[in-house]
Design a protein around this motif. Structure first.
Motif, PDB file in Angstrom:
ATOM      1  N   UNK A   1      34.150  39.590  24.977  1.00  0.00           N
ATOM      2  CA  UNK A   1      33.768  39.141  26.401  1.00  0.00           C
ATOM      3  C   UNK A   1      34.986  38.390  26.888  1.00  0.00           C
ATOM      4  N   UNK A   2      35.113  38.303  28.108  1.00  0.00           N
ATOM      5  CA  UNK A   2      36.106  37.369  29.092  1.00  0.00           C
ATOM      6  C   UNK A   2      35.806  35.846  28.467  1.00  0.00           C
ATOM      7  N   UNK A   3      34.599  35.497  28.008  1.00  0.00           N
ATOM      8  CA  UNK A   3      34.446  34.376  27.615  1.00  0.00           C
ATOM      9  C   UNK A   3      35.116  34.105  26.329  1.00  0.00           C
ATOM     10  N   UNK A   4      35.441  34.909  25.739  1.00  0.00           N
ATOM     11  CA  UNK A   4      36.028  34.438  24.200  1.00  0.00           C
ATOM     12  C   UNK A   4      37.564  34.613  24.259  1.00  0.00           C
ATOM     13  N   UNK A   5      38.078  34.645  25.549  1.00  0.00           N
ATOM     14  CA  UNK A   5      39.616  34.778  25.655  1.00  0.00           C
ATOM     15  C   UNK A   5      40.189  33.243  26.356  1.00  0.00           C
TER      16      UNK A   5
ATOM     17  N   UNK B   1      35.850  33.310  33.691  1.00  0.00           N
ATOM     18  CA  UNK B   1      35.289  33.113  32.379  1.00  0.00           C
ATOM     19  C   UNK B   1      36.339  33.071  31.293  1.00  0.00           C
ATOM     20  N   UNK B   2      37.713  33.288  31.633  1.00  0.00           N
ATOM     21  CA  UNK B   2      38.718  33.092  30.637  1.00  0.00           C
ATOM     22  C   UNK B   2      39.069  31.756  30.746  1.00  0.00           C
ATOM     23  N   UNK B   3      39.551  31.096  29.500  1.00  0.00           N
ATOM     24  CA  UNK B   3      39.952  29.808  29.510  1.00  0.00           C
ATOM     25  C   UNK B   3      41.246  29.848  29.726  1.00  0.00           C
ATOM     26  N   UNK B   4      41.882  28.831  30.549  1.00  0.00           N
ATOM     27  CA  UNK B   4      43.406  28.891  30.674  1.00  0.00           C
ATOM     28  C   UNK B   4      43.617  27.091  30.624  1.00  0.00           C
TER      29      UNK B   4
END
Lengths: 74, 560
Positions: free
Chosen positions: B293-297, B316-319
Motif C-alpha cells: 500500500x502507498x501508506x507503507x512507503x 498516503x506516502x510519508x515524506x
C-alpha cells in the motif's frame, strides 16, 4: 506575562485555560495535587528561566504568587 | 494499551504524560521487586501487556556497602525479573539499563566502581533478554548519554517529591515508553524509497561523473557514506529498499557498480526506478510491483519541490523533511527509523523479506515466459507446510494479523498475547502455513483462526495471507485441506465471513469463487456470511498446484 503564566499552568495540568485565574491554586482543582504542584513549579521555572528557592515553595498558594518571582526577572 | 510502570523512584508523573495508554503505577514506589514476585500484586493482576521496569541507578546503589554486596543485590533483582518473565510468558517485560552517577568526590587515582555496576546490570539484563523471549532492554542509559544528566535529572524535584527526572526528562522518557507501546499496535512502514543525487551521494552523477560525486570514507563525502551505512542496516532489518530518481539509468547504475565507497549496491534494492518520469508515477508503480500500500512507503528526497509534489499527489506516502545540514544525515535517519520503522525485534521473517521480493521479481519473469498460468503455477514447484500454530509461531501469526490488509477476510487484529490465549481456548485454534518454491522460501505467510460450536459448525474467524504469495491459489488449497481436517474431526458445516475494507478486494475475489455457499446474513455495511455444507463437498473449485504437507493434528480442540 499573566497570560503566559496561566497558559503554562494549564498545559501542565492538562486543563483548559478558561478554568484558571490568577486566584486558582493547588486544592482548587482535583488534578492539582502535590505532585502536580511540583510539576507546575518546575515548568514555570523552565518556561521563565527563574529559580524558586525550596524554602519558598510552600508559600505558593495561588497562580498570582508566581508573579512575585517573575517581576524580579529582567 | 494496558501497561504497568514499576520503578524504585516515583514515576507517577511520567505515567500522567502517557495519556494515550492505560498505565498502572504500583503504590509505594520502592516496592517494585515485591510487585514482581507476587502474582496477585496490583501491577500484574491488572492484566498489562507490557511491564516497564524503570530502574534508577543512584537509588539502586544507595546505602550499599562496597562492590560485592551491591553485585549480590543486582543478581537477586535480575533473578526476580527472570522468574516473573517465566511465570507470565504473555507479558512483555522492558527492563531499563541503569545510569549510576559518581557517588562522591574522589581523587583521580580511584577507580569508578559505578561503571562496573552499570556494566554488570547491562550484561545481566542482556543475558536475561537472550534467554527469555519476553524480556527486552529499555535503554535508559543511552537516553542519559544522549541528553546529559543535567538535562534529564532535577535536584529540586528529587528533594521536593522523590522525582528523579526533570519535567523535560520525564517527557522524553514518556515518549520513549509510548514508542515501545505503539510499536506493538501500529504497523510499521514496509518500504523506503530514496532519491540519488544529493541524497545518497553529494553532487549530480549525470554532471559530475562517478569520480566527481561526493562519497568517501573520511571527510565531507563521509556524510553520505554514513547515511548509506544506516540505510543498509535498515535493509538488513527487513525493510524493502528502492530507488526513485530522475537520471539516466546507465549513469546511476555505473555509480553503484564502480564507486569504491558505495555502501549500497544494486542487490540491496528490490526496485530501481531511474528515469525521467514524474516521481509520483514511479512511486505508484513501485507500490503496484511490490504489491504494497502507498501508506507503507517512506520517501526521502533532498529536493523540496519533489517532496511537495509527492505530498500533494500521493498523500498516503510519508515524506519526511530532509535535513538542511547534511552533516545531520545519519542522525536524521536515526529519527526516521524511530518514527516509521521502529520494531521490538527484527524477526527472521523480516530479514528474509527483501530476498523474497527479489525472488518475486524472478517469478514474475517466469510467469511472462510460461505458455499458460497453469503451467507457470505447476512449474514453480510450490510446497505448503500447514500446521497448528505452536508457541514459537505466535509472534509471527500476530504480526501477520497486524500487517496484512489485502488478502484478509475479516481484518481482525490480534496481539501475540491474545493468540496465546486462543491456543488454550476450547473450540478455538490458530493455524499457520509456510510456503516455499524453487525460487526460495517465503516463510510463514499464512495464518488463520477457526472456532467450533457444539452443533458441528466451524467458523473462520480469521483467514489471511501475505500478498507476496497471492495469485497462486495457495489460499484455495489451504481452505480445502482445512475442510478435510474439520470433516475428519466430525464437523459438518463451515461458516465464512467477509468484512469489506478499502484494501481487501483480493479476499472478496476469493470468497466469490467458492461454490455451494448459502448466504446466512447480509449486513448493510457489506459484511456477508456464508455457510457451506462440508460433509461431502468442498467449496473450493481451483485445482491444487502445490504439494501440501500437513502436520497431523486434529483441530480445533474439542469443547468440554
Amino acid at each position: 506575562m499573566e497570560e503566559r503564566l496561566i497558559a503554562t499552568v494549564a498545559s501542565v495540568l492538562r486543563v483548559p485555560k478558561s478554568t484558571l485565574t490568577l486566584h486558582t491554586g493547588p486544592g482548587d482543582l482535583e488534578v492539582w495535587d502535590s505532585l502536580a504542584q511540583i510539576n507546575v513549579i518546575c515548568e514555570i521555572e523552565a518556561e521563565f528561566g527563574i529559580s524558586i528557592p525550596v524554602e519558598q515553595v510552600t508559600e505558593i498558594r495561588h497562580i498570582r504568587d508566581f508573579l512575585h518571582y517573575l517581576e524580579k526577572t529582567p | 494499551m494496558k501497561c504497568a510502570l514499576l520503578s524504585n523512584v516515583n514515576v507517577e508523573s511520567i505515567a500522567r504524560q502517557m495519556v494515550a495508554h492505560e498505565v498502572y503505577i504500583a503504590q509505594g514506589y520502592g516496592a517494585w521487586t515485591r510487585e514482581l514476585a507476587d502474582p496477585t500484586s496490583g501491577s500484574l493482576s491488572y492484566g498489562p501487556s507490557s511491564v516497564f521496569l524503570i530502574i534508577d541507578g543512584a537509588e539502586l546503589m544507595r546505602g550499599q556497602g562496597g562492590l560485592e554486596p551491591t553485585l549480590a543485590e543486582i543478581r537477586q533483582h535480575l533473578a526476580c525479573i527472570e522468574q516473573a518473565a517465566e511465570r507470565l510468558p504473555g507479558i512483555k517485560f522492558f527492563v531499563s539499563t541503569i545510569d549510576v552517577p559518581a557517588r562522591a568526590l574522589r581523587p583521580l587515582k580511584e577507580e569508578r566502581i559505578e561503571r562496573h555496576l552499570e556494566q554488570h546490570w547491562h550484561r545481566g539484563i542482556a543475558r536475561a533478554s537472550a534467554s527469555h523471549g519476553n524480556i527486552y532492554i529499555f535503554d535508559l542509559k543511552e537516553l542519559v548519554e544522549q541528553v546529559g544528566r543535567s538535562f534529564l535529572y532535577s535536584n529540586k524535584r528529587w528533594y521536593l517529591g522523590g522525582l528523579r527526572f526533570s519535567t523535560a526528562g520525564e517527557k522524553l522518557i514518556a515518549r520513549e515508553l509510548e514508542r515501545v507501546l505503539d510499536a506493538q499496535l501500529v504497523a510499521r512502514k514496509k518500504c523506503l524509497l530514496l532519491d540519488l543525487d544529493n541524497t545518497l551521494w553529494g553532487g549530480v552523477i549525470g554532471e559530475d561523473g562517478v569520480t566527481g560525486i561526493q562519497l568517501s570514507e573520511t571527510g565531507e563525502g563521509a556524510r553520505y557514506r554514513d547515511f548509506q551505512l544506516r540505510i543498509r542496516e535498515l535493509g538488513e532489518m527487513g525493510v524493502i529498499l528502492g530507488v526513485v530518481s530522475k537520471n539516466n539509468e546507465a549513469d546511476a547504475l555505473e555509480a553503484f557498480e564502480r564507486h569504491e565507497h558505495m555502501v549500497l549496491r544494486k542487490g540491496d534494492f528490490a526496485t530501481m526506478k531511474i528515469n525521467w518520469s514524474a516521481k509520483a508515477k514511479n512511486i505508484a508503480e513501485v507500490a503496484q510491483d511490490l504489491d504494497i500500500g502507498m501508506d507503507s512507503i517512506v520517501f526521502i528526497d533532498d529536493n523540496p519541490v519533489e517532496r511537495e509534489a509527492i505530498r500533494t499527489e500521493l498523500p498516503e506516502v510519508t515524506v519526511p523533511e530532509f535535513p538542511a545540514d547534511t552533516c545531520e544525515l545519519a542522525s536524521f535517519f536515526g529519527q526516521v527509523f524511530k518514527d516509521y520503522f521502529f520494531t521490538l525485534v527484527s524477526t527472521g521473517e523480516d530479514r528474509k523479506r527483501t530476498d523474497a521480493y527479489l525472488a518475486n521479481a524472478m517469478r514474475a519473469a517466469e510467469r511472462t515466459a510460461a505458455p499458460s498460468i497453469e503451467q507457470f503455477l505447476t512449474g514453480l514447484g510450490t510446497k505448503i507446510f500447514f500446521s497448528r500454530a505452536n508457541d514459537e509461531d505466535l509472534a509471527r501469526a500476530a504480526q501477520l494479523t497486524q500487517k496484512t490488509n489485502q488478502f484478509n477476510l475479516t481484518t481482525r487484529r490480534y496481539t501475540e498475547q491474545e493468540l496465546r490465549a486462543l491456543q488454550t481456548t476450547p473450540g478455538a485454534e490458530v493455524f499457520i502455513a509456510s510456503v516455499a518454491d524453487k525460487f526460495g522460501d517465503n516463510g510463514k505467510v499464512f495464518t488463520g483462526i477457526v472456532r467450533r460450536d457444539r452443533l458441528g459448525t466451524a467458523e473462520l474467524d480469521t483467514f489471511l495471507m501475505s500478498c507476496r504469495v497471492l495469485g497462486r491459489f495457495i489460499e484455495d488449497q489451504i481452505l480445502d485441506q482445512l475442510i478435510k481436517e474439520l470433516r475428519t474431526n466430525g464437523l459438518s458445516r463451515l461458516r465464512v465471513q467477509f468484512i469489506p475494507t478499502r484494501k481487501n478486494a483480493p479476499a472478496r475475489a476469493f470468497v466469490e469463487r467458492l461454490q455451494g455457499g448459502q448466504v446466512v446474513s447480509d449486513e448493510e455495511d457489506g459484511v456477508r456470511t456464508w455457510e457451506f455444507d462440508i460433509t461431502n463437498a468442498s467449496p473450493v473449485t481451483q485445482p491444487a498446484y502445490a504439494e501440501l504437507r500437513m502436520q497431523p493434528v486434529r483441530f480445533p480442540k474439542a469443547l468440554p
